[in-house]
Design a protein around this motif. Structure first.
Motif, PDB file in Angstrom:
ATOM      1  N   LEU A   1      -0.608  -9.939  13.917  1.00 47.85           N
ATOM      2  CA  LEU A   1       0.713  -9.828  14.146  1.00 47.85           C
ATOM      3  C   LEU A   1       1.610  -8.898  13.387  1.00 47.85           C
ATOM      4  O   LEU A   1       2.628  -8.552  13.622  1.00 47.85           O
ATOM      5  CB  LEU A   1       1.474 -11.147  14.345  1.00 47.85           C
ATOM      6  CG  LEU A   1       0.879 -12.276  15.090  1.00 47.85           C
ATOM      7  CD1 LEU A   1       1.285 -13.634  14.996  1.00 47.85           C
ATOM      8  CD2 LEU A   1       0.926 -11.765  16.518  1.00 47.85           C
ATOM      9  N   LEU A   2       0.885  -8.783  12.083  1.00 50.60           N
ATOM     10  CA  LEU A   2       1.741  -7.706  11.262  1.00 50.60           C
ATOM     11  C   LEU A   2       2.206  -6.340  11.782  1.00 50.60           C
ATOM     12  O   LEU A   2       1.129  -5.690  12.193  1.00 50.60           O
ATOM     13  CB  LEU A   2       0.878  -7.541   9.818  1.00 50.60           C
ATOM     14  CG  LEU A   2       0.487  -8.456   9.051  1.00 50.60           C
ATOM     15  CD1 LEU A   2      -0.123  -8.334   7.826  1.00 50.60           C
ATOM     16  CD2 LEU A   2       2.072  -8.899   8.523  1.00 50.60           C
ATOM     17  N   PRO A   3       3.323  -5.972  11.502  1.00 55.82           N
ATOM     18  CA  PRO A   3       3.644  -4.553  11.801  1.00 55.82           C
ATOM     19  C   PRO A   3       3.073  -3.631  10.748  1.00 55.82           C
ATOM     20  O   PRO A   3       2.665  -3.946   9.767  1.00 55.82           O
ATOM     21  CB  PRO A   3       5.187  -4.580  11.871  1.00 55.82           C
ATOM     22  CG  PRO A   3       5.635  -5.680  10.877  1.00 55.82           C
ATOM     23  CD  PRO A   3       4.507  -6.722  11.060  1.00 55.82           C
ATOM     24  N   LEU A   4       3.258  -2.237  10.838  1.00 58.88           N
ATOM     25  CA  LEU A   4       2.607  -1.335   9.964  1.00 58.88           C
ATOM     26  C   LEU A   4       3.381  -1.672   8.495  1.00 58.88           C
ATOM     27  O   LEU A   4       2.532  -1.493   7.587  1.00 58.88           O
ATOM     28  CB  LEU A   4       3.275  -0.097  10.430  1.00 58.88           C
ATOM     29  CG  LEU A   4       2.586   1.054   9.715  1.00 58.88           C
ATOM     30  CD1 LEU A   4       0.972   0.953   9.279  1.00 58.88           C
ATOM     31  CD2 LEU A   4       2.868   2.609   9.856  1.00 58.88           C
ATOM     32  N   THR A   5       4.561  -1.905   8.330  1.00 54.94           N
ATOM     33  CA  THR A   5       5.016  -2.144   6.918  1.00 54.94           C
ATOM     34  C   THR A   5       4.381  -3.446   6.307  1.00 54.94           C
ATOM     35  O   THR A   5       3.997  -3.498   5.078  1.00 54.94           O
ATOM     36  CB  THR A   5       6.548  -2.618   7.238  1.00 54.94           C
ATOM     37  OG1 THR A   5       6.891  -3.673   7.918  1.00 54.94           O
ATOM     38  CG2 THR A   5       7.429  -1.294   7.659  1.00 54.94           C
ATOM     39  N   GLY A   6       3.897  -4.153   7.121  1.00 52.90           N
ATOM     40  CA  GLY A   6       3.231  -5.437   6.481  1.00 52.90           C
ATOM     41  C   GLY A   6       1.780  -5.248   6.077  1.00 52.90           C
ATOM     42  O   GLY A   6       1.369  -5.609   5.118  1.00 52.90           O
ATOM     43  N   LEU A   7       1.326  -4.298   7.132  1.00 47.29           N
ATOM     44  CA  LEU A   7      -0.118  -3.998   6.888  1.00 47.29           C
ATOM     45  C   LEU A   7      -0.168  -2.866   5.673  1.00 47.29           C
ATOM     46  O   LEU A   7      -1.215  -3.131   4.955  1.00 47.29           O
ATOM     47  CB  LEU A   7      -0.850  -3.089   8.266  1.00 47.29           C
ATOM     48  CG  LEU A   7      -2.020  -2.652   8.081  1.00 47.29           C
ATOM     49  CD1 LEU A   7      -3.133  -3.477   7.963  1.00 47.29           C
ATOM     50  CD2 LEU A   7      -2.299  -1.613   9.205  1.00 47.29           C
ATOM     51  N   LEU A   8       0.480  -2.225   5.425  1.00 43.62           N
ATOM     52  CA  LEU A   8       0.577  -1.424   4.278  1.00 43.62           C
ATOM     53  C   LEU A   8       0.730  -2.227   2.957  1.00 43.62           C
ATOM     54  O   LEU A   8       0.055  -1.857   1.989  1.00 43.62           O
ATOM     55  CB  LEU A   8       1.891  -0.269   4.435  1.00 43.62           C
ATOM     56  CG  LEU A   8       1.569   0.845   5.388  1.00 43.62           C
ATOM     57  CD1 LEU A   8       2.915   1.446   5.581  1.00 43.62           C
ATOM     58  CD2 LEU A   8       0.390   1.651   4.979  1.00 43.62           C
ATOM     59  N   GLU A   9       1.558  -3.372   3.046  1.00 46.99           N
ATOM     60  CA  GLU A   9       1.530  -4.201   1.803  1.00 46.99           C
ATOM     61  C   GLU A   9       0.118  -4.923   1.600  1.00 46.99           C
ATOM     62  O   GLU A   9      -0.215  -4.901   0.407  1.00 46.99           O
ATOM     63  CB  GLU A   9       2.566  -5.283   2.080  1.00 46.99           C
ATOM     64  CG  GLU A   9       3.806  -4.891   2.168  1.00 46.99           C
ATOM     65  CD  GLU A   9       4.956  -5.975   1.966  1.00 46.99           C
ATOM     66  OE1 GLU A   9       4.638  -7.056   1.676  1.00 46.99           O
ATOM     67  OE2 GLU A   9       6.075  -5.803   2.382  1.00 46.99           O
TER      68      GLU A   9
END
Length: 233
Positions: A84-92
């Motif tokens: 469910l993570l958007p790209l911003t969350g994935l980058l974290e």
């Protein structure tokens, strides 16, 4: 707190506290409903939620049991939420992945057999030979999964597989600059595999961290949020 939440947390506490151990059959529905103060419907929904997380196993004709609670299985269930993570969350998450990929690569360098090294280089050769970006992505996944397997920690194997599966939703090799990115990725793979073949944990860790960092830079530079990205699968 809803009745379903009450049942869910009640069952979870029984397992976490050790009252219900790995492999044990959970008490009858009627007993649990009375103890937890919930209806059968709420209890069954809580059981389904825990089953989705790999904590409970309904066995047809036998009852419902606590799973073996293997760390790798529990970690694998993270895919349900990480997806469910958007790209911003994935980058974290990539900051965590850099650390873990470096650690597992170092362990692989210390433990690799000649057969394992041969497998790594054969996967690299297959990646270089294919013109299909989807096949290249699958081979890339197998390459990193093999390094994790060589490292010898099943929990890390599972956790890194979850991270990589989410990352693969972004098909960077399908972009106009994809061929050049694939060439750079293949070079990184060879450097990493050679460090493992040389049984050099420090070099392997550095190569793995640099490779993951490069992928992160590509995602930051090229990819829009997943909901706007027509290249995601």
């Amino acid at each position: 707190m809803s009745a379903v939440d009450k049942a869910f947390h009640g069952l979870r506490h029984m397992i976490a506290s050790g009252r219900l151990g790995a492999g044990e059959r959970i008490p009858p529905e009627a007993d649990l409903c009375e103890e937890l103060g919930v209806s059968r419907g709420s209890l069954r929904e809580a059981v389904r939620m825990l089953a989705a997380l790999g904590v409970i196993e309904p066995r047809h004709g036998s009852g419902t049991f606590v799973s073996p609670l293997r760390p790798e299985d529990i970690i694998g269930s993270l895919s349900l939420t990480l997806e469910l993570l958007p790209l911003t969350g994935l980058l974290e998450v990539y900051e965590i992945r850099r650390v873990l990929e470096a650690h597992i690569a170092a362990k692989a360098a210390a433990r690799a057999t000649p057969e394992a090294v041969e497998t790594l280089f054969s996967l690299i050769d297959a990646m270089a030979a294919t013109e299909d970006p989807t096949e290249a992505s699958e081979l890339d996944h197998r390459f990193h999964a093999e390094i994790a397997r060589i490292g010898g920690n099943p929990t890390l194997v599972s956790l890194l597989a979850v991270f990589r599966a989410r990352s693969r939703k972004y098909q960077v090799f399908n972009l106009p600059d994809g061929p050049e990115m694939r060439r750079k990725s293949d070079e990184d793979h060879r450097v990493l595999a050679q460090a493992i073949a040389d049984r050099d944990p420090g070099a392997a860790a550095g190569a793995a961290e640099a490779h993951v960092a490069q992928t992160e830079r590509w995602l930051r530079a090229y990819m829009p949020p997943i909901e706007e990205n027509p290249l995601t699968g």
